[in-house]
Design a protein around this motif. Structure first.
Motif, PDB file in Angstrom:
ATOM      1  N   ASP A   1       0.820  -1.222   0.000  1.00 22.45           N
ATOM      2  CA  ASP A   1       0.000   0.000   0.000  1.00 22.45           C
ATOM      3  C   ASP A   1       0.846   1.261   0.000  1.00 22.45           C
ATOM      4  OD1 ASP A   1      -2.930  -1.037   0.379  1.00 22.45           O
ATOM      5  OD2 ASP A   1      -1.718  -2.192   1.766  1.00 22.45           O
TER       6      ASP A   1
ATOM      7  N   LYS B   1      -9.527 -10.945  14.488  1.00 17.39           N
ATOM      8  CA  LYS B   1     -10.639 -10.264  13.841  1.00 17.39           C
ATOM      9  C   LYS B   1     -11.293  -9.322  14.848  1.00 17.39           C
ATOM     10  CE  LYS B   1     -14.512 -11.390  10.752  1.00 17.39           C
ATOM     11  NZ  LYS B   1     -13.928 -10.811   9.539  1.00 17.39           N
ATOM     12  N   LYS B   2     -11.732  -8.175  14.389  1.00 18.27           N
ATOM     13  CA  LYS B   2     -12.356  -7.193  15.281  1.00 18.27           C
ATOM     14  C   LYS B   2     -13.570  -7.804  15.965  1.00 18.27           C
ATOM     15  CE  LYS B   2     -11.292  -2.431  14.300  1.00 18.27           C
ATOM     16  NZ  LYS B   2     -11.525  -1.280  13.460  1.00 18.27           N
TER      17      LYS B   2
ATOM     18  N   GLU C   1      -8.709 -11.906   8.588  1.00 11.27           N
ATOM     19  CA  GLU C   1      -9.886 -11.132   8.171  1.00 11.27           C
ATOM     20  C   GLU C   1     -11.057 -12.035   7.798  1.00 11.27           C
ATOM     21  OE1 GLU C   1      -8.122  -7.049   6.119  1.00 11.27           O
ATOM     22  OE2 GLU C   1      -8.232  -8.883   4.916  1.00 11.27           O
TER      23      GLU C   1
ATOM     24  N   GLU D   1      -2.429  -1.875  10.158  1.00 10.17           N
ATOM     25  CA  GLU D   1      -2.931  -0.518   9.918  1.00 10.17           C
ATOM     26  C   GLU D   1      -3.769  -0.427   8.643  1.00 10.17           C
ATOM     27  OE1 GLU D   1      -2.591   2.505  11.464  1.00 10.17           O
ATOM     28  OE2 GLU D   1      -1.437   1.800  13.192  1.00 10.17           O
ATOM     29  N   THR D   2      -3.542  -1.338   7.702  1.00 11.40           N
ATOM     30  CA  THR D   2      -4.257  -1.255   6.420  1.00 11.40           C
ATOM     31  C   THR D   2      -5.667  -1.827   6.498  1.00 11.40           C
ATOM     32  OG1 THR D   2      -3.552  -3.442   5.588  1.00 11.40           O
ATOM     33  CG2 THR D   2      -2.068  -1.575   5.201  1.00 11.40           C
ATOM     34  N   SER D   3      -5.995  -2.522   7.573  1.00 11.61           N
ATOM     35  CA  SER D   3      -7.278  -3.227   7.651  1.00 11.61           C
ATOM     36  C   SER D   3      -8.170  -2.682   8.754  1.00 11.61           C
ATOM     37  CB  SER D   3      -7.028  -4.724   7.890  1.00 11.61           C
ATOM     38  OG  SER D   3      -8.255  -5.413   8.059  1.00 11.61           O
ATOM     39  N   ASP D   4      -9.455  -2.499   8.421  1.00  9.11           N
ATOM     40  CA  ASP D   4     -10.425  -2.093   9.451  1.00  9.11           C
ATOM     41  C   ASP D   4     -11.183  -3.305   9.978  1.00  9.11           C
ATOM     42  OD1 ASP D   4     -12.002  -2.739   7.300  1.00  9.11           O
ATOM     43  OD2 ASP D   4     -12.950  -0.768   7.093  1.00  9.11           O
ATOM     44  N   GLN D   5     -10.711  -4.494   9.624  1.00  6.65           N
ATOM     45  CA  GLN D   5     -11.377  -5.726  10.048  1.00  6.65           C
ATOM     46  C   GLN D   5     -10.643  -6.469  11.155  1.00  6.65           C
ATOM     47  OE1 GLN D   5     -12.829  -8.212   6.696  1.00  6.65           O
ATOM     48  NE2 GLN D   5     -12.028  -6.611   5.359  1.00  6.65           N
TER      49      GLN D   5
ATOM     50  N   GLU E   1      -7.880  -6.256  14.769  1.00  8.96           N
ATOM     51  CA  GLU E   1      -7.390  -5.458  15.897  1.00  8.96           C
ATOM     52  C   GLU E   1      -6.085  -6.055  16.397  1.00  8.96           C
ATOM     53  OE1 GLU E   1     -10.301  -5.604  18.980  1.00  8.96           O
ATOM     54  OE2 GLU E   1     -10.451  -7.790  18.959  1.00  8.96           O
TER      55      GLU E   1
ATOM     56  N   TYR F   1       1.525   4.670   7.080  1.00  7.41           N
ATOM     57  CA  TYR F   1       1.118   3.272   6.892  1.00  7.41           C
ATOM     58  C   TYR F   1       1.593   2.345   8.015  1.00  7.41           C
ATOM     59  CZ  TYR F   1      -0.750   4.265   2.253  1.00  7.41           C
ATOM     60  OH  TYR F   1      -1.520   4.733   1.225  1.00  7.41           O
TER      61      TYR F   1
END
Length: 252
Positions: A37, A112-113, A178, A193-197, A199, A247
């Protein structure tokens, strides 16, 4: 007089067309998958400021190094650890005087969050709560090698080994977590840091692992050495280090 004007116009048009036909230098950059990224953004910035096209191959550092050993056309190699860079240098496949440390990183444990795992450190990993742990293959993926180091240092490697799902690179580890195909996984802070899915559950103690450094170097087989060196120099600039910070990487 008319003939002179026609000749002059032909000369001007010819010059214009020859300028348009000039091809940009294409640099082949082999970079660790965790840089994907950040490098895509850096590519946009660099190509605006330089008469160069950057072409990237992202994969595990070991796989990239093996491709270079096999003669793949690469101008710049950016590894996720020093071992693979050193191997290529020892085989005279990297120009020694071009080597530069580009950036650093940290190893983290992710889930996973919304998971119910509550680990404040790597030592808290509870085998009885887990079915699968995703890690990069230690032999070819630096993040996997760092994972093995930290788990051996905390005397957990042997106990957890039967739960490991091995991935071809650190981005595949992220995908496993994920998608729920692994309960937890070991990736770099920059990948998390690249994923919102996902933690971050815990960060590896730097005492237990080698310093995570991303060295870059120009290959001995590069036919664009000056342009390749210029790109490596650009990676050291404050502008690029700010992008890498964004990033989740650690500036050198």
């Amino acid at each position: 007089m008319k003939k002179i004007i026609v000749v002059s116009l032909f000369f001007i048009v010819s010059l214009s067309m020859s300028g348009c036909n000039e091809e940009k230098t294409e640099l082949q950059v082999a970079a660790a998958a965790s840089l994907t990224d950040a490098m895509k953004e850096i590519k946009t910035v660099y190509e605006k400021e330089h008469d160069v096209d950057l072409s990237f191959n992202f994969a595990g550092s070991g796989k990239l190094a093996q491709q270079i050993q096999q003669g793949a056309p690469v101008d710049v190699f950016v590894s996720a650890n020093e071992d693979w860079m050193d191997r290529l240098e020892q085989e005279s496949l990297i120009e020694t005087d071009t080597k530069e440390d580009v950036v650093g990183n940290e190893l983290v444990l992710i889930a996973k969050k919304g998971s119910n795992f509550n680990y404040s450190s790597m030592e808290d990993i509870d085998k009885t709560e887990l079915d699968d742990i995703a890690i990069g293959m230690p032999e070819s993926v630096p993040a996997g090698a760092y994972t093995k180091q930290t788990l051996q240092a905390t005397e957990q490697w042997d106990d957890l080994e039967d739960l490991f799902i091995y991935a071809k690179d650190v981005r595949q580890v992220l995908t496993y977590v994920e998608s729920g195909n692994a309960d937890v996984g070991f990736v770099y802070e920059s990948d998390a840091e690249t994923s919102d899915q996902v933690e971050v559950l815990a960060t590896a103690d730097s005492v237990n692992i080698d310093s995570i450094v991303y060295p870059g170097g120009v290959t001995a087989s590069s036919t664009n050495k000056s342009e390749a060196e210029a790109f490596l120099t650009f990676l050291q600039t404050e502008e690029v280090q700010d992008v890498l910070d964004k990033y989740g990487f650690v500036s050198r």
